[in-house]
Design a protein around this motif. Structure first.
Motif, PDB file in Angstrom:
ATOM      1  N   GLU A 588      28.859 -28.504  45.930  1.00 30.35           N
ATOM      2  CA  GLU A 588      28.734 -27.969  47.279  1.00 30.35           C
ATOM      3  C   GLU A 588      28.347 -26.491  47.291  1.00 30.35           C
ATOM      4  OE1 GLU A 588      32.342 -28.802  49.335  1.00 30.35           O
ATOM      5  OE2 GLU A 588      31.960 -30.952  49.457  1.00 30.35           O
ATOM      6  N   ASP A 589      28.514 -25.796  46.157  1.00 33.78           N
ATOM      7  CA  ASP A 589      28.129 -24.385  46.094  1.00 33.78           C
ATOM      8  C   ASP A 589      26.670 -24.206  45.687  1.00 33.78           C
ATOM      9  OD1 ASP A 589      28.213 -25.135  43.480  1.00 33.78           O
ATOM     10  OD2 ASP A 589      29.521 -23.519  42.791  1.00 33.78           O
ATOM     11  N   HIS A 590      25.885 -25.291  45.794  1.00 33.59           N
ATOM     12  CA  HIS A 590      24.456 -25.272  45.497  1.00 33.59           C
ATOM     13  C   HIS A 590      24.176 -24.975  44.019  1.00 33.59           C
ATOM     14  CE1 HIS A 590      22.908 -25.504  49.694  1.00 33.59           C
ATOM     15  NE2 HIS A 590      24.124 -25.000  49.961  1.00 33.59           N
ATOM     16  N   SER A 591      25.057 -25.421  43.168  1.00 29.63           N
ATOM     17  CA  SER A 591      24.801 -25.360  41.725  1.00 29.63           C
ATOM     18  C   SER A 591      24.614 -26.780  41.203  1.00 29.63           C
ATOM     19  CB  SER A 591      25.956 -24.671  40.989  1.00 29.63           C
ATOM     20  OG  SER A 591      27.151 -25.424  41.120  1.00 29.63           O
ATOM     21  N   TYR A 615      23.501 -24.540  36.655  1.00 26.23           N
ATOM     22  CA  TYR A 615      22.347 -23.754  37.056  1.00 26.23           C
ATOM     23  C   TYR A 615      22.230 -23.733  38.584  1.00 26.23           C
ATOM     24  CZ  TYR A 615      20.951 -24.355  32.175  1.00 26.23           C
ATOM     25  OH  TYR A 615      20.917 -24.353  30.804  1.00 26.23           O
ATOM     26  N   PRO A 616      21.611 -22.705  39.147  1.00 28.30           N
ATOM     27  CA  PRO A 616      21.349 -22.723  40.596  1.00 28.30           C
ATOM     28  C   PRO A 616      20.454 -23.904  40.951  1.00 28.30           C
ATOM     29  CG  PRO A 616      21.010 -20.524  39.688  1.00 28.30           C
ATOM     30  CD  PRO A 616      21.164 -21.448  38.518  1.00 28.30           C
ATOM     31  N   LEU A 617      20.736 -24.521  42.074  1.00 28.42           N
ATOM     32  CA  LEU A 617      19.997 -25.717  42.457  1.00 28.42           C
ATOM     33  C   LEU A 617      18.507 -25.425  42.627  1.00 28.42           C
ATOM     34  CD1 LEU A 617      20.248 -28.697  43.145  1.00 28.42           C
ATOM     35  CD2 LEU A 617      20.736 -28.066  45.515  1.00 28.42           C
ATOM     36  N   LYS A 618      18.185 -24.220  43.103  1.00 28.12           N
ATOM     37  CA  LYS A 618      16.775 -23.888  43.328  1.00 28.12           C
ATOM     38  C   LYS A 618      15.981 -23.806  42.026  1.00 28.12           C
ATOM     39  CE  LYS A 618      17.694 -18.894  43.477  1.00 28.12           C
ATOM     40  NZ  LYS A 618      17.586 -17.655  44.302  1.00 28.12           N
ATOM     41  N   ALA A 619      16.708 -23.757  40.898  1.00 29.41           N
ATOM     42  CA  ALA A 619      16.013 -23.681  39.612  1.00 29.41           C
ATOM     43  C   ALA A 619      15.363 -24.999  39.236  1.00 29.41           C
ATOM     44  CB  ALA A 619      16.990 -23.252  38.519  1.00 29.41           C
ATOM     45  N   VAL A 620      15.765 -26.104  39.859  1.00 27.25           N
ATOM     46  CA  VAL A 620      15.221 -27.409  39.470  1.00 27.25           C
ATOM     47  C   VAL A 620      14.496 -28.110  40.608  1.00 27.25           C
ATOM     48  CG1 VAL A 620      16.995 -27.737  37.715  1.00 27.25           C
ATOM     49  CG2 VAL A 620      17.390 -28.594  40.021  1.00 27.25           C
ATOM     50  N   THR A 621      14.657 -27.636  41.857  1.00 21.64           N
ATOM     51  CA  THR A 621      14.088 -28.375  42.989  1.00 21.64           C
ATOM     52  C   THR A 621      12.566 -28.437  42.953  1.00 21.64           C
ATOM     53  OG1 THR A 621      14.259 -26.333  44.293  1.00 21.64           O
ATOM     54  CG2 THR A 621      16.039 -27.957  44.523  1.00 21.64           C
ATOM     55  N   GLU A 622      11.925 -27.472  42.335  1.00 17.27           N
ATOM     56  CA  GLU A 622      10.462 -27.461  42.292  1.00 17.27           C
ATOM     57  C   GLU A 622       9.902 -28.168  41.065  1.00 17.27           C
ATOM     58  OE1 GLU A 622       8.731 -26.429  44.808  1.00 17.27           O
ATOM     59  OE2 GLU A 622      10.563 -25.824  45.857  1.00 17.27           O
ATOM     60  N   MET A 623      10.796 -28.687  40.219  1.00 14.68           N
ATOM     61  CA  MET A 623      10.325 -29.375  39.019  1.00 14.68           C
ATOM     62  C   MET A 623       9.707 -30.718  39.371  1.00 14.68           C
ATOM     63  SD  MET A 623      13.532 -28.573  36.461  1.00 14.68           S
ATOM     64  CE  MET A 623      12.918 -29.783  35.265  1.00 14.68           C
ATOM     65  N   TYR A 675      14.133 -41.357  34.101  1.00 12.96           N
ATOM     66  CA  TYR A 675      13.463 -40.189  34.655  1.00 12.96           C
ATOM     67  C   TYR A 675      14.377 -39.484  35.640  1.00 12.96           C
ATOM     68  CZ  TYR A 675       9.184 -42.326  32.818  1.00 12.96           C
ATOM     69  OH  TYR A 675       8.239 -42.878  32.003  1.00 12.96           O
ATOM     70  N   LEU A 676      14.137 -38.157  35.773  1.00 18.99           N
ATOM     71  CA  LEU A 676      14.830 -37.331  36.754  1.00 18.99           C
ATOM     72  C   LEU A 676      13.836 -36.932  37.837  1.00 18.99           C
ATOM     73  CD1 LEU A 676      17.357 -35.582  37.573  1.00 18.99           C
ATOM     74  CD2 LEU A 676      16.263 -33.718  36.307  1.00 18.99           C
ATOM     75  N   LEU A 677      14.245 -37.163  39.114  1.00 14.58           N
ATOM     76  CA  LEU A 677      13.419 -36.772  40.251  1.00 14.58           C
ATOM     77  C   LEU A 677      14.079 -35.572  40.930  1.00 14.58           C
ATOM     78  CD1 LEU A 677      10.939 -37.399  41.989  1.00 14.58           C
ATOM     79  CD2 LEU A 677      12.385 -38.900  43.389  1.00 14.58           C
ATOM     80  N   PRO A 678      13.691 -34.338  40.587  1.00 17.41           N
ATOM     81  CA  PRO A 678      14.384 -33.146  41.097  1.00 17.41           C
ATOM     82  C   PRO A 678      14.238 -32.937  42.597  1.00 17.41           C
ATOM     83  CG  PRO A 678      13.118 -32.640  39.107  1.00 17.41           C
ATOM     84  CD  PRO A 678      12.671 -33.985  39.577  1.00 17.41           C
ATOM     85  N   SER A 679      13.217 -33.528  43.240  1.00 19.83           N
ATOM     86  CA  SER A 679      13.017 -33.301  44.671  1.00 19.83           C
ATOM     87  C   SER A 679      14.037 -34.019  45.530  1.00 19.83           C
ATOM     88  CB  SER A 679      11.603 -33.740  45.069  1.00 19.83           C
ATOM     89  OG  SER A 679      11.416 -35.125  44.811  1.00 19.83           O
TER      90      SER A 679
END
Length: 727
Positions: A588-591, A615-623, A675-679
């Motif tokens: 919930e803390d966006h990690s 890791y911060p969530l924003k570090a993977v959302t664009e992957m 597979y991992l879907l980061p979006s």
């Protein structure tokens, strides 16, 4: 019987008994046998055993009779003629038109041989017993022996034992004390072997015949109810003692008392009497540790039994003077040595309780307090109703017993209860975990969940799209908010939903949840699963209630981070048919809570499997879509049969995190790409059992880490070694 003709009797597939009149010349005997030609087959001559006797009174047509054992290859057709000896000088015979039965052949030999019958039959039995024994051959042997020793004796009592040995008691004129070669009639595996016999006086037996007792080892004993008799080598040759029609069969708890009643009157070799004394001291259902005349006492705090006969016991053994040589846990003929594998721990409460007992105080030496023990073992599990007991073998070879009744639970619950009863500050805890808990859990295999009931709400079968399987495991009491979120998403509102939950929760909540599903205009199938379980157990049961090709797994502890996730997962999985697609799991803390797994190759000799987290969530959302080592099954798109192909979830983990990782690794090894879907992201938290202290949660995590390492590190290390080899 008449000269020139033999009567045949089929002993078994490889032997034929022949009876006739005439004399075989001494020159025709070679290598202990007689060369026999069958149906004029000169090349197929065989060596037969022949027993001969002089006829009394003599017949004008013949002076001698004979009985021969002719080997056959099992493929002989009906034989019409035979010859003893060479072509020119041998005696020729034709076969009687019909083969005689074993009883008929035995009666013919007994009548024709007269006073020589006992010696003739003893020689025939000697040869038959030396060959491969089978039931048909044994029946022929018993028929021969009964023809000349019809009333030689009976077996009157057959006693079973927990160790698998069988106690026999009866009377026989031919029985002699000491080692005796015997064969049980009725045993599925008939093998002649040695059996120790002791005799005792039997005034009620005919002609002063002695009584006898003997112990058949487990390898040669049949079930008590299947024993028909005993072929044995007595003082006068081979004899047969049949089981009396009014025989008594004593159970394992009754047999020791019968042995004890005979033992004072028995006479035999010292080793035979010693084995009988051990049988008399066998477990008869009573606790005998507390009656020992010296300071040895034992108590069991708890003992659990999981599937497959796996046991986990905790207790104490007070033995300050080291009188006990061995400790075993027994059930029927299964035994596990405990004192060579248990983990000892301090039990000052045991020491203090015996300090107050006057007759124990003088034996206490020093300040030894390690009277407690924890141990795991495995015994045959075919008969759970058989008594389970501890056996203490003392240094003077006496034995004492402590019966116990195990609590039947899953291996996971047994381990949780056991470690929950130990003080986290106990210095023996690491040794207990490594030597007892981890091996106990590592060998556990979870049985497939059993569906108890299925209830549909809405138009479940008419909906299109892969079903969303929601597993409601431990800790997820209220799923109403999740259903509301699914109803607010246009994609999931039209998807079929499977809600799998334990049977007890199904009875309490199914009716209310069904009304809620109708209110939200969802289509759902409720699956009731027998017994308690976590999300993965419910997921496995939910997929079994479907017949589609693809499913979307979803843990009831997760919350979607926005709408549209269902369609994105399905669209990504469409061109990757047969693969597993997982979203990112976040706190919930966006990690990041989970974004795939990694393998540490530099952690000593064996690699360790970990996860990307923190890791911060924003570090993977664009992957972009990324290939990973193992998928997270808390939320994913996967083939419905993937769980079956991987063998289902393991039952050896205490928490759910490593349990899911274990199956994810096995799915990858089955050839299923992950597979991992980061979006796509889901909110959630790590597994936390209700009421667990931080110390308990850390211990559970440590145990699961060791179990995963023991099962997967050698495999992953081997794969890494192969990857590093030069091409």
């Amino acid at each position: 019987m008449r000269p020139g003709r033999v009567i045949g009797c089929r002993v078994d597939k490889t032997t034929l008994l022949l009876i006739g009149l005439g004399r075989v010349l001494a020159g025709e005997v070679t290598a202990g046998g007689v060369m026999v030609g069958v149906d004029g087959d000169q090349e197929g001559a065989r060596s037969a055993f022949v027993s001969e006797w002089r006829l009394t009174p003599r017949s004008p047509r013949a002076k001698h009779g004979f009985a021969a054992l002719l080997p056959t290859d099992g493929t002989d057709r009906a034989m019409t003629a035979m010859r003893f000896g060479e072509e020119e000088t041998g005696a020729r015979y034709i076969f009687a038109p019909r083969l005689a039965s074993a009883e008929e052949a035995a009666a013919i030999v007994a009548e024709a041989a007269g006073s020589h019958a006992a010696a003739v039959i003893d020689g025939l039995v000697d040869v038959l017993m030396a060959g491969n024994l089978n039931l048909r051959r044994l029946l022929t042997i018993t028929a021969l022996l009964q023809a000349v020793h019809a009333n030689d004796g009976f077996i009157e009592l057959i006693g079973e034992s927990h160790e698998g040995t069988t106690f026999l008691q009866g009377w026989s004129r031919g029985m002699a004390p000491g080692p005796c070669r015997v064969c049980v009639v009725g045993s599925p595996t008939s093998v002649a072997s040695e059996c120790g016999i002791a005799v005792f006086s039997r005034p009620d037996a005919p002609d002063g015949a002695p009584g006898f007792v003997g112990l058949l080892e487990a390898s040669q004993a049949a079930r008590a109810r299947d024993i028909e008799g005993l072929v044995f080598r007595g003082r006068g040759g081979w004899r047969y003692a049949a089981v009396h029609p009014r025989k008594r069969i004593a159970g394992p708890l009754e047999t020791p008392e019968h042995v004890r009643s005979i033992l004072p009157r028995a006479h035999g070799a010292p080793d035979v009497l010693l084995s009988l004394r051990a049988a008399a001291n066998s477990f008869d259902g009573e606790e005998t540790v507390s009656s020992l005349p010296f300071p040895v006492r034992m108590g069991i705090d708890n003992i659990f039994e999981a599937d497959g006969g796996k046991l986990l016991a905790c207790g104490w053994l007070y033995d300050p003077d080291a009188h006990v040589a061995a400790v075993r846990l027994r059930r029927r003929n299964g035994a596990a040595r405990l004192d060579e594998r248990w983990t000892r721990l301090d039990r000052p409460d045991v020491t203090d309780s015996f300090n107050e007992e006057q007759h124990f105080a003088p034996s206490i030496q020093g300040e030894q307090r390690a009277h407690g023990f924890i141990v795991h073992a495995q015994l045959p599990s075919e008969d759970h109703g058989a008594p389970l007991y501890f056996e203490l073998t003392l240094r003077d070879l006496r034995r004492a017993f402590l019966p116990v009744k195990p609590t039947r639970v899953s291996a996971r619950l047994a381990a949780l209860r056991q470690i929950g009863s130990i003080d986290p500050a106990n210095c023996a805890l690491p040794a207990i975990v490594d030597a007892q808990i981890v091996p106990f859990l590592s060998s556990s295999r979870q049985s497939a969940p059993v569906t108890d009931a299925i209830l549909d709400a809405g138009s479940f079968d008419q909906e299109s799209g892969p079903p969303i399987v929601i597993g409601v495991g431990e800790g997820e009491e209220n799923i109403s908010p999740l259903l509301a979120l699914l109803a607010l998403d246009p994609e999931t509102r039209r998807a079929p939903i499977v809600i799998a939950m334990p049977a007890e929760r199904f009875l309490r909540q199914a009716a209310r949840l069904k009304e809620l599903v109708r209110f939200y205009r969802l289509s759902a199938r409720f699956v009731s699963v027998k017994g308690a379980g976590d999300f993965y157990d419910m997921l496995e049961a939910g997929t079994q209630a479907l017949s589609c090709e693809t499913v979307v797994s979803f843990s009831a502890s997760l919350v979607p981070r926005g709408t549209g996730w269902y369609g994105k997962l399905l669209a990504t999985a469409a061109p990757l048919k047969g693969s597993i697609i997982s979203p990112v799991l976040a706190y919930e803390d966006h990690s990041v809570r989970w974004a795939g797994n990694w393998i540490d190759d530099d952690n000593g000799d064996l690699p360790v499997v970990g996860r990307y987290a923190g890791y911060p969530l924003k570090a993977v959302t664009e992957m972009k879509l990324t290939r990973i080592v193992a998928a997270s099954l808390e939320c994913c798109v996967m083939p419905r049969d993937a769980l079956l192909r991987a063998g289902g979830f393991s039952g050896g983990y205490l928490g759910v995190q490593k349990k899911g990782l274990d199956l994810g690794l096995r799915l990858s090894r089955c050839g299923i790409h992950c597979y991992l879907l980061p979006s796509v992201q889901m909110w959630g938290c790590d597994d936390a059992r209700n009421g667990d202290s931080p110390a308990m949660a850390a211990l559970v995590e440590e145990i699961d880490r060791k179990i995963l390492g023991s099962q997967w590190s050698p495999v992953l290390a081997g794969e890494k070694h192969r990857e590093k080899r030069p091409a």
